[in-house]
Design a protein around this motif. Structure first.
Motif, PDB file in Angstrom:
ATOM      1  N   UNK A  93       0.851  -1.192   0.000  1.00  0.00           N
ATOM      2  CA  UNK A  93       0.000   0.000   0.000  1.00  0.00           C
ATOM      3  C   UNK A  93       0.886   1.240   0.000  1.00  0.00           C
ATOM      4  N   UNK A  94       0.375   2.279  -0.627  1.00  0.00           N
ATOM      5  CA  UNK A  94       1.066   3.561  -0.612  1.00  0.00           C
ATOM      6  C   UNK A  94       0.016   4.662  -0.640  1.00  0.00           C
ATOM      7  N   UNK A  95       0.424   5.840  -0.267  1.00  0.00           N
ATOM      8  CA  UNK A  95      -0.484   6.984  -0.305  1.00  0.00           C
ATOM      9  C   UNK A  95      -0.738   7.377  -1.756  1.00  0.00           C
ATOM     10  N   UNK A  96      -1.917   7.911  -1.994  1.00  0.00           N
ATOM     11  CA  UNK A  96      -2.268   8.378  -3.331  1.00  0.00           C
ATOM     12  C   UNK A  96      -1.414   9.565  -3.746  1.00  0.00           C
ATOM     13  N   UNK A  97      -1.266   9.761  -5.027  1.00  0.00           N
ATOM     14  CA  UNK A  97      -0.436  10.855  -5.543  1.00  0.00           C
ATOM     15  C   UNK A  97      -1.062  12.220  -5.266  1.00  0.00           C
ATOM     16  N   UNK A  98      -2.364  12.341  -5.485  1.00  0.00           N
ATOM     17  CA  UNK A  98      -3.018  13.637  -5.310  1.00  0.00           C
ATOM     18  C   UNK A  98      -3.659  13.779  -3.931  1.00  0.00           C
ATOM     19  N   UNK A  99      -4.138  12.676  -3.371  1.00  0.00           N
ATOM     20  CA  UNK A  99      -4.758  12.693  -2.042  1.00  0.00           C
ATOM     21  C   UNK A  99      -4.001  11.708  -1.162  1.00  0.00           C
ATOM     22  N   UNK A 100      -3.221  12.230  -0.248  1.00  0.00           N
ATOM     23  CA  UNK A 100      -2.369  11.380   0.601  1.00  0.00           C
ATOM     24  C   UNK A 100      -3.189  10.499   1.543  1.00  0.00           C
ATOM     25  N   UNK A 101      -4.466  10.845   1.748  1.00  0.00           N
ATOM     26  CA  UNK A 101      -5.327  10.001   2.603  1.00  0.00           C
ATOM     27  C   UNK A 101      -5.774   8.749   1.880  1.00  0.00           C
ATOM     28  N   UNK A 102      -5.771   8.810   0.570  1.00  0.00           N
ATOM     29  CA  UNK A 102      -6.195   7.659  -0.233  1.00  0.00           C
ATOM     30  C   UNK A 102      -5.083   6.612  -0.244  1.00  0.00           C
ATOM     31  N   UNK A 103      -5.481   5.350  -0.032  1.00  0.00           N
ATOM     32  CA  UNK A 103      -4.508   4.261  -0.054  1.00  0.00           C
ATOM     33  C   UNK A 103      -4.597   3.529  -1.385  1.00  0.00           C
ATOM     34  N   UNK A 104      -3.460   3.438  -2.072  1.00  0.00           N
ATOM     35  CA  UNK A 104      -3.374   2.728  -3.341  1.00  0.00           C
ATOM     36  C   UNK A 104      -2.768   1.355  -3.066  1.00  0.00           C
ATOM     37  N   UNK A 105      -3.412   0.332  -3.588  1.00  0.00           N
ATOM     38  CA  UNK A 105      -2.935  -1.045  -3.405  1.00  0.00           C
ATOM     39  C   UNK A 105      -2.303  -1.497  -4.717  1.00  0.00           C
ATOM     40  N   UNK A 106      -1.112  -2.074  -4.609  1.00  0.00           N
ATOM     41  CA  UNK A 106      -0.444  -2.589  -5.805  1.00  0.00           C
ATOM     42  C   UNK A 106       0.142  -3.969  -5.507  1.00  0.00           C
ATOM     43  N   UNK A 107       0.295  -4.720  -6.567  1.00  0.00           N
ATOM     44  CA  UNK A 107       0.868  -6.057  -6.461  1.00  0.00           C
ATOM     45  C   UNK A 107       2.362  -5.969  -6.199  1.00  0.00           C
ATOM     46  N   UNK A 108       2.859  -6.876  -5.376  1.00  0.00           N
ATOM     47  CA  UNK A 108       4.295  -7.045  -5.205  1.00  0.00           C
ATOM     48  C   UNK A 108       4.752  -8.044  -6.266  1.00  0.00           C
ATOM     49  N   UNK A 109       6.047  -8.229  -6.435  1.00  0.00           N
ATOM     50  CA  UNK A 109       6.502  -9.271  -7.364  1.00  0.00           C
ATOM     51  C   UNK A 109       5.929 -10.650  -7.006  1.00  0.00           C
ATOM     52  N   UNK A 110       5.803 -10.933  -5.711  1.00  0.00           N
ATOM     53  CA  UNK A 110       5.218 -12.211  -5.282  1.00  0.00           C
ATOM     54  C   UNK A 110       3.756 -12.315  -5.713  1.00  0.00           C
ATOM     55  N   UNK A 111       3.005 -11.236  -5.539  1.00  0.00           N
ATOM     56  CA  UNK A 111       1.600 -11.226  -5.946  1.00  0.00           C
ATOM     57  C   UNK A 111       1.441 -11.343  -7.450  1.00  0.00           C
ATOM     58  N   UNK A 112       2.331 -10.694  -8.181  1.00  0.00           N
ATOM     59  CA  UNK A 112       2.294 -10.774  -9.645  1.00  0.00           C
ATOM     60  C   UNK A 112       2.652 -12.189 -10.108  1.00  0.00           C
ATOM     61  N   UNK A 113       3.654 -12.811  -9.460  1.00  0.00           N
ATOM     62  CA  UNK A 113       4.095 -14.159  -9.844  1.00  0.00           C
ATOM     63  C   UNK A 113       3.020 -15.208  -9.581  1.00  0.00           C
ATOM     64  N   UNK A 114       2.163 -14.954  -8.614  1.00  0.00           N
ATOM     65  CA  UNK A 114       1.095 -15.905  -8.285  1.00  0.00           C
ATOM     66  C   UNK A 114       0.100 -16.046  -9.429  1.00  0.00           C
ATOM     67  N   UNK A 115       0.065 -15.065 -10.306  1.00  0.00           N
ATOM     68  CA  UNK A 115      -0.862 -15.090 -11.440  1.00  0.00           C
ATOM     69  C   UNK A 115      -0.632 -16.332 -12.303  1.00  0.00           C
ATOM     70  N   UNK A 116       0.628 -16.705 -12.513  1.00  0.00           N
ATOM     71  CA  UNK A 116       0.921 -17.902 -13.317  1.00  0.00           C
ATOM     72  C   UNK A 116       0.347 -19.152 -12.673  1.00  0.00           C
ATOM     73  N   UNK A 117       0.538 -19.300 -11.355  1.00  0.00           N
ATOM     74  CA  UNK A 117       0.005 -20.468 -10.653  1.00  0.00           C
ATOM     75  C   UNK A 117      -1.518 -20.471 -10.663  1.00  0.00           C
ATOM     76  N   UNK A 118      -2.098 -19.308 -10.470  1.00  0.00           N
ATOM     77  CA  UNK A 118      -3.559 -19.200 -10.400  1.00  0.00           C
ATOM     78  C   UNK A 118      -4.225 -19.371 -11.760  1.00  0.00           C
ATOM     79  N   UNK A 119      -3.473 -19.225 -12.828  1.00  0.00           N
ATOM     80  CA  UNK A 119      -4.072 -19.307 -14.167  1.00  0.00           C
ATOM     81  C   UNK A 119      -4.684 -20.684 -14.448  1.00  0.00           C
TER      82      UNK A 119
END
Length: 163
Positions: A93-119
């Protein structure tokens, strides 16, 4: 005679579990989730974590509120879910670019790699459905019916909130 009117008898008949649409939807949902569990256990995630990952695999870096809306989950459910996923290294999670109160969720390399297994999971579920004796075409036909049901029930819920 038991002392109840015909109208009351009809109302009581409607209260039978076998006459409830909600019970059928609930049971179908539970059984579907149960069928996913062994597949998801193999890759170390829960069903709700899988749903979050599906949303992020479609489009990474989303506000936590948008993820919750997409999954029809409140912030009180979404936020702890994202925190647990962050602890196991699937998302960050990170703060939003324009609104620091907003939380942006992004995949980590581990989360991205899980896509292959989940496919493999959707294909496994189709196989499971067929092995249970259900016709694939009939099941595919449920998708637009359920989409319409969800859309109309969601609109009805919003209309009720504004009354």
């Amino acid at each position: 005679m038991t002392g109840i009117s015909f109208r009351q008898a009809m109302q009581y008949e409607q209260l039978k579990l076998s006459n409830q649409l909600c019970f059928r939807l609930y049971t179908a949902s539970r059984l579907t989730t149960q069928a996913y569990e062994p597949l998801l256990r193999k890759i170390g995630i829960t069903y709700t974590q899988y749903l979050v990952l599906l949303v992020l695999w479609e489009q990474d870096e989303q506000p936590i509120n948008d993820i919750g809306k997409r999954l029809f989950l409140g912030i009180n459910t979404t936020s702890p879910l994202i925190k647990r996923m962050e602890k196991i290294g699937l998302v960050a999670r990170r703060a939003g670019d324009t609104d620091k109160r907003q939380q942006i969720v992004c995949l980590t390399p581990k989360g991205q790699a899980l896509k292959d297994e989940a496919s493999q999971i959707p294909g496994c579920m189709v196989t499971h459905i067929i092995e249970c004796g259900l016709d694939g075409k009939t099941m595919a036909g449920l998708i637009p019916v359920l989409d319409e049901y969800i859309e109309k029930m969601e609109k009805g819920a919003m209309d009720t909130e504004t009354r």
